[in-house]
Design a protein around this motif. Structure first.
Motif, short mmCIF file in Angstrom:
data_model
loop_
_atom_site.label_atom_id
_atom_site.label_comp_id
_atom_site.label_asym_id
_atom_site.label_seq_id
_atom_site.Cartn_x
_atom_site.Cartn_y
_atom_site.Cartn_z
N GLU A 132 0.84 -1.20 0.00
CA GLU A 132 0.00 0.00 0.00
C GLU A 132 0.88 1.25 0.00
N PRO A 159 -0.74 -1.13 -6.10
CA PRO A 159 -2.00 -0.44 -6.36
C PRO A 159 -1.74 0.93 -6.98
N SER A 204 -2.67 3.78 -6.03
CA SER A 204 -2.31 4.77 -5.02
C SER A 204 -0.81 4.78 -4.75
#
Length: 356
Positions: A83, A136, A138
């Motif tokens: 993440e 991801p 992000s």
């Protein structure tokens, strides 16, 4: 094992990437050219994609061996669906910045300070992110933000993204990645090697571990190696390693197409997912990002299976070394001297080694 049987100093076809076995196929030569061009620009993103086993990790290892570490502070990360905030913390740690207790809003300034600290030593930072297809959007956006940091009009950070073909597709098609896409200054897709490169590839890897021509290879063996691997380096290594083991067990001095095909059938019986597709998939394109193309997907080996095979290979090697020590003690105890088997004279492809 076959390395001892044939008097080799190591295993030439291990699955674990090793830069010392670097072999420059046409597609790898182009990849290094694009990397060189991108690094000379000193900014933005360089993207290298390729199927599983195409040699991306080996390419990075070769790059790390050839760059000037007096001018570049190279950081390598292997992403596993990290993440955004976790990615920033890892980058901060690599820059010798303690991320403990920092909020996401505090991490970016802290990383910028770390990049400035590296720049004051006369270096710029190169961040290499492997398995980029797992990131991801992000996290990719945070990487783009990091690429904005400058000092005196020069970028403090340059980023290399390595990924499987689906990452290239994401880069083409995602509107959210438009700004990152505009910062890509070099891109290359690693194709499988061509059929005429297989013989030199095998001879090169064997020569690195002291091969002198035993076993020799009949001319028809290379077409069989290519057909059994589709030119993908990791598949070729897997097949060649099993062929060498088979040859050692049978005490062969010449490997021909029949031997390769026999081993290929056994290998596919053990691991059906390794059955090859002779198609090469989408054609590569270089330079600017091309429009998204629709290509027939080529079946690829499950990466978890390949990682497991590599781990088993490493474990077998450790067990093999232990077994050799035990056997050595037993032989010393039973008899004072042993004779090594005589090997047949080298011929055929052995001439490649002599010419080299």
């Amino acid at each position: 094992m076959y390395d001892e049987h044939y008097g080799l100093t190591g295993r030439p076809f291990q699955l674990t990437p090793d830069p010392k076995f670097w072999f420059e196929t046409d597609t790898h030569r182009k990849a290094m050219a694009y990397l060189g061009y991108g690094l000379a620009q000193g900014e933005g993103f360089i993207v290298i994609t390729g199927d599983i086993g195409a040699g991306k990790t080996t390419l990075v290892g070769h790059l790390m061996d050839t760059i000037d570490h007096q001018r570049l502070n190279a950081i390598k990360l292997v992403s596993t669906a990290i993440e955004a905030e976790d990615l920033l913390r890892i980058v901060a740690t690599e820059l010798k910045v303690d991320p403990a207790g920092l909020t996401k809003g505090e991490l970016l300034p802290a990383i910028e300070r770390g990049l400035h600290a590296v720049a004051r030593t006369g270096k710029r930072t190169l961040l290499i992110v492997d398995e980029a297809q797992a990131l991801p959007v992000s996290a990719l956006e945070e990487l783009r933000m990091l690429s904005n940091f400058q000092a005196g009009g020069h970028a403090l950070l340059q980023i290399v993204l390595l990924g499987q073909p689906e990452f290239r597709d994401r880069l083409h098609g995602s509107e959210r990645l438009e700004q990152l896409r505009q910062r890509v200054i070099a891109i290359h897709h690693l194709d499988p090697m061509e059929e005429d490169e297989v013989s030199d590839y095998l001879a090169h890897r064997l020569s690195v571990v002291g091969w002198t021509g035993n076993p020799d290879f009949a001319d028809d063996a290379f077409a069989a190696f290519y057909a059994g691997s589709a030119g993908v380096p990791r598949r070729l290594n897997m097949l060649a390693g099993r062929v060498m083991l088979h040859a050692a067990i049978e005490d062969l001095t010449v490997i021909d197409a029949a031997v390769v095909k026999t081993v290929q059938r056994d290998l596919e019986g053990d691991l059906p997912m390794l059955a090859t597709d002779t198609g090469k998939g989408a054609a590569a394109s270089d330079g600017k990002l091309p429009p998204a193309a629709v290509a027939t997907p080529v079946p690829r080996t499950d990466p978890m299976i390949e990682d497991r095979i590599a781990a088993l290979e490493a474990r077998v090697e450790l067990q093999d070394k232990a077994l050799r020590r035990v056997l050595t003690l037993l032989v010393d105890w039973v008899e004072n001297d042993t004779d090594k088997p005589e090997y047949a004279p080298i011929r055929g492809v052995a001439a490649w080694h002599d010419a080299a």
